[in-house]
Design an enzyme around this catalytic site. Structure first.
Site, PDB file in Angstrom:
ATOM      1  CG  ASP A  90       2.723   6.990   4.175  1.00  8.64           C
ATOM      2  OD1 ASP A  90       3.612   6.944   5.165  1.00  8.64           O
ATOM      3  OD2 ASP A  90       3.120   7.454   3.152  1.00  8.64           O
ATOM      4  CB  SER A  91       4.002   8.754   8.872  1.00  6.56           C
ATOM      5  OG  SER A  91       4.968   8.709   8.092  1.00  6.56           O
ATOM      6  N   GLY A  92       3.036  10.616   6.173  1.00  6.17           N
ATOM      7  CA  GLY A  92       3.285  11.864   5.910  1.00  6.17           C
ATOM      8  C   GLY A  92       4.805  12.073   5.295  1.00  6.17           C
ATOM      9  N   GLY A  93       5.462  10.808   5.689  1.00  9.38           N
ATOM     10  CA  GLY A  93       6.879  10.750   5.428  1.00  9.38           C
ATOM     11  C   GLY A  93       7.217  10.768   3.514  1.00  9.38           C
ATOM     12  CG  PHE A  94       5.781   9.177  -0.532  1.00 12.32           C
ATOM     13  CD1 PHE A  94       6.753   8.381  -0.857  1.00 12.32           C
ATOM     14  CD2 PHE A  94       4.842   9.680  -1.549  1.00 12.32           C
ATOM     15  CE1 PHE A  94       6.959   8.347  -2.369  1.00 12.32           C
ATOM     16  CE2 PHE A  94       5.225   9.622  -2.977  1.00 12.32           C
ATOM     17  CZ  PHE A  94       6.206   8.791  -3.265  1.00 12.32           C
ATOM     18  CG  ASP A 144       9.660   7.542   6.458  1.00 12.97           C
ATOM     19  OD1 ASP A 144       8.449   8.295   6.424  1.00 12.97           O
ATOM     20  OD2 ASP A 144      10.184   6.902   5.512  1.00 12.97           O
ATOM     21  CD  GLN A 186      13.171   6.248   3.728  1.00 11.84           C
ATOM     22  OE1 GLN A 186      13.940   6.097   2.617  1.00 11.84           O
ATOM     23  NE2 GLN A 186      11.743   6.414   3.784  1.00 11.84           N
ATOM     24  N   GLY A 213      11.652   4.496   0.626  1.00 12.70           N
ATOM     25  CA  GLY A 213      12.822   5.071  -0.128  1.00 12.70           C
ATOM     26  C   GLY A 213      12.768   4.244  -1.667  1.00 12.70           C
ATOM     27  CG  ASP A 263       1.043   1.531  -1.090  1.00  9.72           C
ATOM     28  OD1 ASP A 263       2.274   1.401  -0.606  1.00  9.72           O
ATOM     29  OD2 ASP A 263       0.812   2.942  -1.363  1.00  9.72           O
ATOM     30  CB  CYS A 301     -11.658 -10.687 -15.394  1.00  7.85           C
ATOM     31  SG  CYS A 301     -11.736  -9.383 -13.986  1.00  7.85           S
ATOM     32  CB  CYS A 303     -13.633  -7.436 -12.006  1.00  5.58           C
ATOM     33  SG  CYS A 303     -13.959  -6.614 -13.569  1.00  5.58           S
ATOM     34  CB  CYS A 306     -14.771  -8.538 -16.674  1.00  5.53           C
ATOM     35  SG  CYS A 306     -13.317  -7.577 -17.167  1.00  5.53           S
ATOM     36  CG  HIS A 332     -10.739  -4.974 -15.318  1.00  6.63           C
ATOM     37  ND1 HIS A 332     -10.607  -6.285 -15.223  1.00  6.63           N
ATOM     38  CD2 HIS A 332      -9.196  -4.929 -15.984  1.00  6.63           C
ATOM     39  CE1 HIS A 332      -9.661  -7.001 -15.869  1.00  6.63           C
ATOM     40  NE2 HIS A 332      -8.756  -5.996 -16.084  1.00  6.63           N
TER      41      HIS A 332
HETATM   42 ZN   LIG Z   1     -12.288  -7.586 -15.066  1.00  2.00          ZN
END
Ligand SMILES: [Zn+2]
Length: 383
Positions: A90-94, A144, A186, A213, A263, A301, A303, A306, A332
């Site tokens: 990410d560019s830092g816009g957030f 942005d 945006q 946004g 994300d 699951c 993972c 689990c 998990h």
């Molecule tokens: Zn799991």
């Protein structure tokens, strides 16, 4: 770079593939967030094992610590954190949004005061792209301005104008070898602003496009609307990324609206409070209900947590503050988000996404907070 393999005729959901210098990303894709050059509590081997194909880094935070001298000397972000796969930064816009109290927006960028020691940091299109070039990000985001969802119409317009102008400047900056750059749209929930911003940013011809946004405190219905009003103006042949979203049910709904990349900090953030995601929604592991439950966090699951540990054991670890507890829940939860994406892709490939979507949404019980927000929105609509 991005190949659109299939579009679901019923919904508009897309099966695709993004090719980067560090590997291929199958889409729809979930990108675990490694803001500070670490996906919290997870190491690269675990991320690989659970099928993560791309992770996120953050320009602002990495620039503050460890700083670009260290990252340059390390040979870039991949080397520094020993993650061999693709990275999107990410560019830092957030941070223009999330650190609103310590920054000033100027015509050529944003003056931050470090959230650590108050030292100045200026980020504009040139600076953000140069940092992302040095980091060696496979996908860099344009710089942005992300305004809060409740800003005035005047502020929203000014943010869109700056975002468009800065996108043009970002387009001209040098890139790392093979680096793709995504534009950001945006415009909040204003259809005219979204359209204007999307058309102007698309005209600059980026490698992909993000819907920004969103995830800035707006209601879920507004978030979905913002995505719906942006989609028609994005070229079908380029990847689409909804920034900072969402819950598993939201990701299924957003995939159905043509989003390819997601994300979200939720899987690791709520793990630290002892909350697990399942196909039926979330549950608190620390509660007494799990005390003697000798079954996994989620039946079936695959993972690591689990396959090897019970709810009773993980609850015990969390209650005595053993680090392993939050690591297992992070494993998990992150695996679960990645698995939802694998399921979406498999059903898109098989032509059964519509049935999967209906079943997933029917089974997934949203949190009380989400349900309360939906009830408020419905009441407001009825007025
Ligand atoms: Zn799991």
């Amino acid at each position: 770079m991005f190949e659109l393999l299939k579009t679901d005729p019923e919904s508009g959901a897309r099966l695709g593939r993004l090719t980067t210098p560090h590997g291929v990303v199958d889409t729809p894709a979930f990108m675990p967030v490694g803001t500070q050059a670490s996906v919290k509590a997870l190491d690269p081997r675990e991320l690989r094992e659970m099928g993560a194909q791309i992770i996120l880094g953050n320009t602002y935070h990495l620039c503050i610590r460890p700083g670009m001298d260290i990252l340059r000397a390390a040979g870039g972000l991949h080397q520094f954190m020993s993650w061999p796969g693709p990275i999107l930064t990410d560019s830092g816009g957030f941070q223009v949004f999330s650190l609103a109290g310590i920054r000033k927006v100027k015509p050529h960028g944003v003056e931050f005061r470090s959230h650590l020691d108050g030292s100045p940091l200026f980020l504009g299109p040139k600076e953000a792209m140069e940092i992302q070039r040095l980091l060696g990000a496979d996908v860099a985001m344009v710089f942005d301005e992300c305004p809060p969802h409740d800003c005035s119409a005047r502020e929203a317009r000014a943010a869109v104008e700056r975002t468009i102008r800065w996108a043009g400047e970002c387009r001209e900056q040098a890139r790392a070898p093979g680096q793709q750059v995504f534009g950001i749209v945006q415009g909040g929930v204003n259809p005219a602003l979204r359209e204007e911003c999307a058309k102007a940013v698309v005209a600059l011809e980026f490698d992909g496009y993000a819907i920004g946004g969103v995830s800035v405190g707006e209601a879920e219905a507004d978030m979905l609307r913002a995505v719906e009003m942006t989609g028609p103006f994005l070229p079908p042949a380029k990847a689409r990324y909804a920034m900072g979203l969402g819950t598993p049910a939201q990701m299924v709904e957003l995939a159905a609206r043509g989003v390819d990349m997601f994300d979200c900090v939720l899987p690791t953030r709520v793990a630290r409070n002892g909350t697990a995601f399942t196909r039926r929604g979330t549950f608190a592991i620390k509660g007494g209900a799990c005390k003697a439950e000798f079954r996994p966090l989620e039946d079936g699951c695959g993972c690591f947590a689990c396959r090897h540990f019970t709810r009773a054991y993980i609850r015990h670890l969390l209650n005595v503050n053993e680090i392993l507890g939050l690591r297992l829940v992070s494993i998990h939860n992150t695996h679960f988000f990645l698995q939802v994406m694998r399921d979406i892709r498999a059903h898109l490939a098989a032509g059964t996404f519509g049935a999967f979507r209906r079943e997933f949404i029917a089974n997934y019980v949203p949190t009380r907070r989400v349900l309360a927000a939906r009830a408020r929105a419905a009441a407001a609509d009825a007025c």
